[in-house]
Enzyme design. Structure first.
Site, PDB file in Angstrom:
ATOM      1  N   ASN A 103      -2.888  -7.882  -3.137  1.00  0.00           N
ATOM      2  CA  ASN A 103      -1.676  -8.412  -3.756  1.00  0.00           C
ATOM      3  C   ASN A 103      -2.010  -9.337  -4.919  1.00  0.00           C
ATOM      4  OD1 ASN A 103      -0.527  -7.042  -1.693  1.00  0.00           O
ATOM      5  ND2 ASN A 103       0.013  -8.831  -0.476  1.00  0.00           N
ATOM      6  N   VAL A 104      -1.073  -9.415  -5.850  1.00  0.00           N
ATOM      7  CA  VAL A 104      -1.308 -10.233  -7.040  1.00  0.00           C
ATOM      8  C   VAL A 104      -0.324 -11.402  -7.083  1.00  0.00           C
ATOM      9  CG1 VAL A 104      -2.266  -8.281  -8.347  1.00  0.00           C
ATOM     10  CG2 VAL A 104       0.204  -8.713  -8.451  1.00  0.00           C
ATOM     11  N   HIS A 120      -7.295  -6.966  -6.780  1.00  0.00           N
ATOM     12  CA  HIS A 120      -6.656  -6.324  -7.936  1.00  0.00           C
ATOM     13  C   HIS A 120      -6.227  -7.348  -8.992  1.00  0.00           C
ATOM     14  CE1 HIS A 120      -5.644  -2.621  -5.221  1.00  0.00           C
ATOM     15  NE2 HIS A 120      -6.885  -2.617  -5.641  1.00  0.00           N
ATOM     16  N   CYS A 128      -4.551 -13.503 -23.284  1.00  0.00           N
ATOM     17  CA  CYS A 128      -4.349 -12.952 -24.625  1.00  0.00           C
ATOM     18  C   CYS A 128      -5.362 -11.822 -24.853  1.00  0.00           C
ATOM     19  CB  CYS A 128      -4.536 -14.047 -25.672  1.00  0.00           C
ATOM     20  SG  CYS A 128      -4.547 -13.375 -27.341  1.00  0.00           S
ATOM     21  N   CYS A 151      -2.122 -17.397 -31.060  1.00  0.00           N
ATOM     22  CA  CYS A 151      -2.904 -16.715 -32.103  1.00  0.00           C
ATOM     23  C   CYS A 151      -2.244 -15.410 -32.561  1.00  0.00           C
ATOM     24  CB  CYS A 151      -4.326 -16.439 -31.607  1.00  0.00           C
ATOM     25  SG  CYS A 151      -4.459 -14.964 -30.566  1.00  0.00           S
ATOM     26  N   THR A 189      -1.040  -2.902   4.692  1.00  0.00           N
ATOM     27  CA  THR A 189      -1.505  -2.000   3.620  1.00  0.00           C
ATOM     28  C   THR A 189      -1.434  -0.547   4.084  1.00  0.00           C
ATOM     29  OG1 THR A 189      -3.312  -1.356   2.140  1.00  0.00           O
ATOM     30  CG2 THR A 189      -3.958  -2.360   4.237  1.00  0.00           C
TER      31      THR A 189
HETATM   32  N1  APR Z   1       4.996  -5.984   7.502  1.00  0.00           N
HETATM   33  C1  APR Z   1       3.807  -5.309   7.489  1.00  0.00           C
HETATM   34  N2  APR Z   1       3.622  -4.167   6.842  1.00  0.00           N
HETATM   35  C2  APR Z   1       4.682  -3.640   6.181  1.00  0.00           C
HETATM   36  C3  APR Z   1       5.941  -4.267   6.156  1.00  0.00           C
HETATM   37  C4  APR Z   1       6.081  -5.504   6.858  1.00  0.00           C
HETATM   38  N3  APR Z   1       7.232  -6.191   6.895  1.00  0.00           N
HETATM   39  N4  APR Z   1       6.780  -3.501   5.418  1.00  0.00           N
HETATM   40  C5  APR Z   1       6.068  -2.435   5.002  1.00  0.00           C
HETATM   41  N5  APR Z   1       4.794  -2.512   5.474  1.00  0.00           N
HETATM   42  C6  APR Z   1       3.652  -1.603   5.265  1.00  0.00           C
HETATM   43  C7  APR Z   1       4.016  -0.162   5.004  1.00  0.00           C
HETATM   44  O1  APR Z   1       4.166   0.550   6.235  1.00  0.00           O
HETATM   45  C8  APR Z   1       2.802   0.320   4.210  1.00  0.00           C
HETATM   46  O2  APR Z   1       1.778   0.787   5.070  1.00  0.00           O
HETATM   47  O3  APR Z   1       2.991  -2.054   4.113  1.00  0.00           O
HETATM   48  C9  APR Z   1       2.313  -0.951   3.515  1.00  0.00           C
HETATM   49  C10 APR Z   1       2.588  -1.014   2.031  1.00  0.00           C
HETATM   50  O4  APR Z   1       1.830  -0.001   1.394  1.00  0.00           O
HETATM   51  P1  APR Z   1       1.732   0.090  -0.203  1.00  0.00           P
HETATM   52  O5  APR Z   1       3.069  -0.056  -0.805  1.00  0.00           O
HETATM   53  O6  APR Z   1       0.972   1.318  -0.503  1.00  0.00           O
HETATM   54  O7  APR Z   1       0.915  -1.241  -0.594  1.00  0.00           O
HETATM   55  P2  APR Z   1      -0.657  -1.454  -0.675  1.00  0.00           P
HETATM   56  O8  APR Z   1      -1.354  -0.843   0.474  1.00  0.00           O
HETATM   57  O9  APR Z   1      -0.856  -2.913  -0.911  1.00  0.00           O
HETATM   58  O10 APR Z   1      -1.028  -0.661  -1.993  1.00  0.00           O
HETATM   59  C11 APR Z   1      -2.326  -0.757  -2.497  1.00  0.00           C
HETATM   60  O11 APR Z   1      -1.625   0.323  -4.515  1.00  0.00           O
HETATM   61  O12 APR Z   1      -0.282   0.732  -6.375  1.00  0.00           O
HETATM   62  C12 APR Z   1      -1.330   0.018  -5.858  1.00  0.00           C
HETATM   63  O13 APR Z   1      -2.221  -1.822  -6.922  1.00  0.00           O
HETATM   64  C13 APR Z   1      -1.229  -1.476  -5.991  1.00  0.00           C
HETATM   65  O14 APR Z   1      -2.416  -3.135  -4.682  1.00  0.00           O
HETATM   66  C14 APR Z   1      -1.589  -1.990  -4.611  1.00  0.00           C
HETATM   67  C15 APR Z   1      -2.309  -0.798  -3.992  1.00  0.00           C
END
Ligand code: APR
Length: 250
Positions: A103-104, A120, A128, A151, A189
């Site tokens: 996460n960012v 990330h 800049c 600049c 994730t």
């Molecule tokens: N609590 C826990 N998990 C959750 C919740 C919640 N309340 N709501 C959703 N989720 C889960 C979903 O089931 C899914 O598995 O969070 C996950 C989100 O997945 P992604 O949207 O794919 O996010 P992420 O895994 O962080 O993506 C990785 O993809 O596009 C890129 O750079 C972006 O860092 C990101 C990377």
């Protein structure tokens, strides 16, 4: 679920060196939408059109107007939830050492974690593209798009776009953390983006337990993770922390 919460609390209370890998799901309860799945950011915006470095270089104003300005609004408002706070508590108790986050949004640091690898990059700062001067995203005036440095150079967020490399230092340090921990806690994730999703694999291969918290199964479930606690991160972490607290008082 009750049994798994107790099991996770016992595992964590007995551990000496816990690492966490977090993704967008941990911030959903803070009002930040995930990327994939229903209501996800990539349902609304095509990542190749708005989140690829080539798209940004081609038309920075378009990417600022659509994706970055919306993210700025959402991230400016967001506050840590019980899951971020729970990870901070685990660090305070000396159980958790490092958070590797995809996460960012900066919410882990806001919650109190002190060792956060922003795999990330970060959305909290802009850089800049001409002179490399940094400025806080919250202070960026949106009067001209794309916003510019003193600049005259165009500002870009310090997070990585698709098509860009993971900062080498972050990658090397994350691999080390993943190989040395005794538990890898994987929270929110989808575990489909490499190389971040490979970190729990490294932990598993190095002998650690891998615990997942997610409402859905992921490619790690049943293969890499020892068990999945199915549920929302804030709700699950709050219950785990309560149980760890009880075990510490014994
Ligand atoms: N609590 C826990 N998990 C959750 C919740 C919640 N309340 N709501 C959703 N989720 C889960 C979903 O089931 C899914 O598995 O969070 C996950 C989100 O997945 P992604 O949207 O794919 O996010 P992420 O895994 O962080 O993506 C990785 O993809 O596009 C890129 O750079 C972006 O860092 C990101 C990377």
């Amino acid at each position: 679920m009750d049994d798994l919460i107790k099991r996770a609390a016992e595992d964590l209370a007995a551990a000496k060196n816990v690492a966490a890998l977090t993704g967008a799901g941990i911030s959903v309860e803070s009002g930040i939408p995930p990327f994939r799945g229903k209501g996800g950011i990539w349902e609304k915006f095509d990542p190749m059109e708005f989140a690829h470095i080539d798209a940004f270089m081609r038309d920075p104003a378009k990417v600022w107007n659509v994706l970055i300005s919306e993210m700025k609004e959402i991230v400016d408002r967001a506050k840590p939830n019980d899951a971020h706070k729970g990870l901070a508590k685990l660090e305070e108790w000396g159980i958790l050492k490092t958070v590797i986050t995809q996460n960012v949004d900066g919410l882990h640091q806001m919650a109190g974690n002190t060792d956060v690898i922003e795999f990330h990059g970060t959305f909290a700062w802009q850089k800049c593209m001409d002179c490399d001067k940094r400025c806080e995203t919250s202070k960026v005036e949106m009067t001209q798009i794309p916003p510019r440095c003193d600049c005259g150079g165009i500002l870009r967020p310090e997070c990585i776009f698709f098509g860009e490399m993971i900062p080498q230092l972050h990658l090397v340090r994350s691999q080390k953390v993943a190989s040395q921990c005794d538990i890898m806690l994987v929270v929110g994730t989808s575990a489909v983006v490499q190389p971040a999703s490979f970190m729990p694999v490294i932990s598993k291969q190095s002998g650690a337990k891998v615990i997942e918290i997610n409402p859905e199964k992921t490619p790690l479930t049943g293969t890499v993770s020892n068990y999945l606690i199915k549920g929302k991160a804030g709700h699950v972490m709050k219950r785990i922390i309560k149980e760890v607290g009880l075990l510490r008082d014994l």
